[in-house]
Design a protein around this motif. Structure first.
Motif, short mmCIF file in Angstrom:
data_model
loop_
_atom_site.label_atom_id
_atom_site.label_comp_id
_atom_site.label_asym_id
_atom_site.label_seq_id
_atom_site.Cartn_x
_atom_site.Cartn_y
_atom_site.Cartn_z
N PRO A 1 4.21 9.06 -4.16
CA PRO A 1 4.04 10.50 -3.92
C PRO A 1 2.89 10.83 -2.98
O PRO A 1 1.97 10.02 -2.78
CB PRO A 1 3.77 11.06 -5.33
CG PRO A 1 4.37 10.06 -6.26
CD PRO A 1 4.17 8.73 -5.59
N GLU A 2 2.94 12.01 -2.43
CA GLU A 2 1.85 12.53 -1.60
C GLU A 2 0.53 12.44 -2.35
O GLU A 2 0.46 12.72 -3.55
CB GLU A 2 2.12 13.99 -1.22
CG GLU A 2 3.29 14.20 -0.29
CD GLU A 2 2.92 13.97 1.17
OE1 GLU A 2 1.76 13.60 1.43
OE2 GLU A 2 3.80 14.16 2.03
N GLY A 3 -0.51 12.03 -1.63
CA GLY A 3 -1.83 11.96 -2.21
C GLY A 3 -2.19 10.63 -2.82
O GLY A 3 -3.36 10.39 -3.14
N VAL A 4 -1.22 9.73 -2.97
CA VAL A 4 -1.51 8.40 -3.51
C VAL A 4 -1.73 7.44 -2.34
O VAL A 4 -0.90 7.37 -1.42
CB VAL A 4 -0.35 7.90 -4.40
CG1 VAL A 4 -0.64 6.48 -4.89
CG2 VAL A 4 -0.15 8.84 -5.57
N ASP A 5 -2.83 6.72 -2.36
CA ASP A 5 -3.19 5.77 -1.32
C ASP A 5 -3.02 4.36 -1.89
O ASP A 5 -3.80 3.92 -2.73
CB ASP A 5 -4.64 6.00 -0.88
CG ASP A 5 -5.06 5.13 0.29
OD1 ASP A 5 -4.53 4.02 0.43
OD2 ASP A 5 -5.94 5.56 1.06
N THR A 6 -1.99 3.65 -1.45
CA THR A 6 -1.69 2.35 -2.06
C THR A 6 -2.76 1.30 -1.76
O THR A 6 -2.96 0.39 -2.55
CB THR A 6 -0.32 1.83 -1.57
OG1 THR A 6 -0.34 1.67 -0.14
CG2 THR A 6 0.79 2.79 -1.96
N ARG A 7 -3.44 1.45 -0.63
CA ARG A 7 -4.51 0.50 -0.34
C ARG A 7 -5.70 0.74 -1.26
O ARG A 7 -6.28 -0.21 -1.82
CB ARG A 7 -4.94 0.62 1.12
CG ARG A 7 -5.98 -0.42 1.53
CD ARG A 7 -6.30 -0.32 3.00
NE ARG A 7 -7.21 -1.37 3.42
CZ ARG A 7 -7.66 -1.52 4.66
NH1 ARG A 7 -7.27 -0.68 5.62
NH2 ARG A 7 -8.47 -2.50 4.97
N ALA A 8 -6.08 1.98 -1.44
CA ALA A 8 -7.20 2.30 -2.33
C ALA A 8 -6.87 1.98 -3.78
O ALA A 8 -7.76 1.67 -4.58
CB ALA A 8 -7.58 3.77 -2.17
N LEU A 9 -5.58 2.07 -4.14
CA LEU A 9 -5.16 1.86 -5.51
C LEU A 9 -5.06 0.38 -5.89
O LEU A 9 -5.03 0.04 -7.08
CB LEU A 9 -3.80 2.53 -5.72
CG LEU A 9 -3.39 2.93 -7.13
CD1 LEU A 9 -4.36 3.96 -7.70
CD2 LEU A 9 -1.96 3.47 -7.12
N LEU A 10 -5.04 -0.51 -4.88
CA LEU A 10 -4.79 -1.92 -5.15
C LEU A 10 -5.81 -2.55 -6.11
O LEU A 10 -5.42 -3.31 -7.00
CB LEU A 10 -4.72 -2.69 -3.84
CG LEU A 10 -4.37 -4.17 -3.94
CD1 LEU A 10 -3.05 -4.38 -4.70
CD2 LEU A 10 -4.26 -4.80 -2.55
N PRO A 11 -7.12 -2.32 -5.97
CA PRO A 11 -8.05 -2.93 -6.94
C PRO A 11 -7.75 -2.53 -8.38
O PRO A 11 -7.87 -3.35 -9.30
CB PRO A 11 -9.42 -2.39 -6.49
CG PRO A 11 -9.25 -2.10 -5.03
CD PRO A 11 -7.85 -1.60 -4.90
N ARG A 12 -7.32 -1.29 -8.59
CA ARG A 12 -6.96 -0.86 -9.94
C ARG A 12 -5.71 -1.57 -10.42
O ARG A 12 -5.59 -1.91 -11.60
CB ARG A 12 -6.78 0.65 -9.97
CG ARG A 12 -8.08 1.44 -9.78
CD ARG A 12 -7.81 2.93 -9.69
NE ARG A 12 -7.05 3.41 -10.83
CZ ARG A 12 -6.50 4.62 -10.88
NH1 ARG A 12 -6.63 5.46 -9.85
NH2 ARG A 12 -5.82 4.99 -11.94
#
Length: 436
Positions: free
Chosen positions: A352-363
């Motif tokens: 979805p809009e607003g989700v950054d898959t690169r930033a989310l990867l560590p989580r």
């Protein structure tokens, strides 16, 4: 820049590099891929890796292969362990022609150059054709190994749109026209037409001739990268681009996906004039491809039901694909869409809009699942709303659990996620691959 500019090693902290000022200018474009470090997740039992496109080798006839290798060394070791011809062993080149015939290619063994995997072939072709500043057109997104080769030779990559039917001809036409109007020279079109990496879509048959005509009209050589062409889940194959225009298409193939990547045996099928330069380039790069690996592959093709083995691989990958698609449907939050590949290794997910898959990867890694962010497949770093999932290596059970973990991470962004609107494509929606 100082003599001791920092460098990040393969592992460990950043350290000064005393050789920084000595490197060639082209090395500035040589940077680690976003996926390389994710391969380490395959060795961590606590992390389910849906990132790396590693073949699942459990179905290989290891007893047969081990017996063949032992026989080769015992009976033909003095030849198999010696230098060989730079173009590759003649018997193997003949067998490669039989493999390519399954996709409509009529080739002569003299026009085949054996390489250390198809990645070497891509690198050599780029070296032969690209001067600094030359333009390479590729799909957007595209295989990151290709983007790395183009960057290493200082080529400028222009990525053109894809949809659920593959490369969009009008996008290619616009890119070629713009390059001509701005005085830039387009040397190559790089494409993965079958079960594309990373999107999983297949180039529609009716588009293939149009794309080839565009490239010929603009004097652009086509590089057809085809690692997955025999891995269609219904057993169907598509007409290779080389079969439609053999004089203007260089075809890359490999045994990494249909036998084993550790053997590092691939090939290039090229027009005779290009072939001659490829052989010269091979001599400067490796002297010759590994003779033992070529002999193992040749014996395997001659003594084993290799087409039946490919069928087993297809069935295994289809089972894994199905497990992933069911898990995605069951677990991913609203607003997520994905492709439905008819072969190969990959599913391309839009979040979805607003989700950054690169930033989310560590989580995601902390939650025990790895994926490949879409940013690594674009030259401009875009693709933050996309991720690539590989279903080829994990078991169906691990795939289901990995998707469940991924979904929990995405759901934590639930207040920001909302259904995607607009056209359905691999970039912005559920662009499904098409069986042409």
């Amino acid at each position: 820049m100082t003599e001791n500019s920092p460098v990040t090693p393969l592992s460990g902290p950043t350290v000064p590099d005393p050789h920084h000022s000595r490197y060639a200018a082209r090395t500035t474009a040589m940077v680690p891929s976003e996926i390389r470090d994710l391969f380490a997740a395959n060795g961590n039992p606590d992390v389910i890796s849906l990132a790396a496109g590693m073949p699942e080798l459990g179905a290989l006839p290891l007893d047969t292969l081990s017996a063949q290798v032992a026989q080769i060394v015992a009976n033909d070791g003095l030849t198999a362990l010696q230098y060989g011809p730079a173009q590759g062993l003649p018997p193997l080149r003949e067998q490669i022609c039989d493999v390519m015939a399954l996709e409509g290619i009529r080739a002569h063994p003299d026009d085949v150059v054996v390489t250390v995997g198809s990645q070497m072939g891509l690198d050599l072709v780029t070296r032969l054709f690209c001067d600094p500043g030359d333009v390479v057109v590729a799909e957007g997104p595209s295989y990151l190994g290709a983007l790395g080769s183009f960057a290493a030779y200082q080529a400028q990559v222009v990525q053109v749109p894809m949809d659920g039917h593959g490369l969009v001809p009008e996008g290619l036409r616009a890119a070629l026209r713009q390059a001509r109007e701005t005085g830039r020279r387009v040397k190559l079109l790089y494409t993965i037409p079958n079960f594309h990496n990373p999107t999983g879509v297949t180039l529609a048959v009716e588009r293939r001739a149009e794309i080839l005509e565009l490239c010929r009209a603009h004097g652009v050589l086509v590089i057809e990268d085809n690692p997955y062409g025999l891995l269609g889940f219904n057993g169907q194959t598509y007409p290779a681009l080389h079969s439609l225009d053999p004089d203007n298409v260089v075809h890359l193939g490999t045994f990494s996906k249909t036998l084993a990547p550790g053997l590092r045996v691939g090939w290039v099928l090229a027009p005779p004039t290009v072939r001659e330069k490829l052989v010269l380039a091979t001599e400067t790069a490796t002297l010759c491809p590994p003779t033992l690996s070529q002999t193992v592959v040749s014996h395997y093709l001659g003594a084993h039901d290799w087409q039946g083995q490919i069928k087993i691989f297809r069935e295994n990958y289809q089972e894994r694909r199905d497990a992933m698609l069911r898990a995605l449907k069951a677990h991913l939050p609203p607003g997520c869409t994905w492709t439905r590949p008819d072969g190969g290794f990959y599913v391309w997910v839009t979040v979805p809009e607003g989700v950054d898959t690169r930033a989310l990867l560590p989580r995601a890694l902390a939650a025990g699942v790895a994926y490949a962010s879409g940013t690594g497949f674009s030259v401009d770093g875009s693709g933050h709303r996309h991720l690539r999932l590989s279903y080829c290596y994990p078991t169906p059970e691990r795939i289901r659990e990995g998707v469940r973990r991924l979904a929990s991470v995405l759901e934590s962004e639930g207040e920001r996620a909302r259904p995607a609107a607009g056209a359905v494509t691999p970039h912005h929606g559920q662009g499904r691959s098409r069986t042409a």
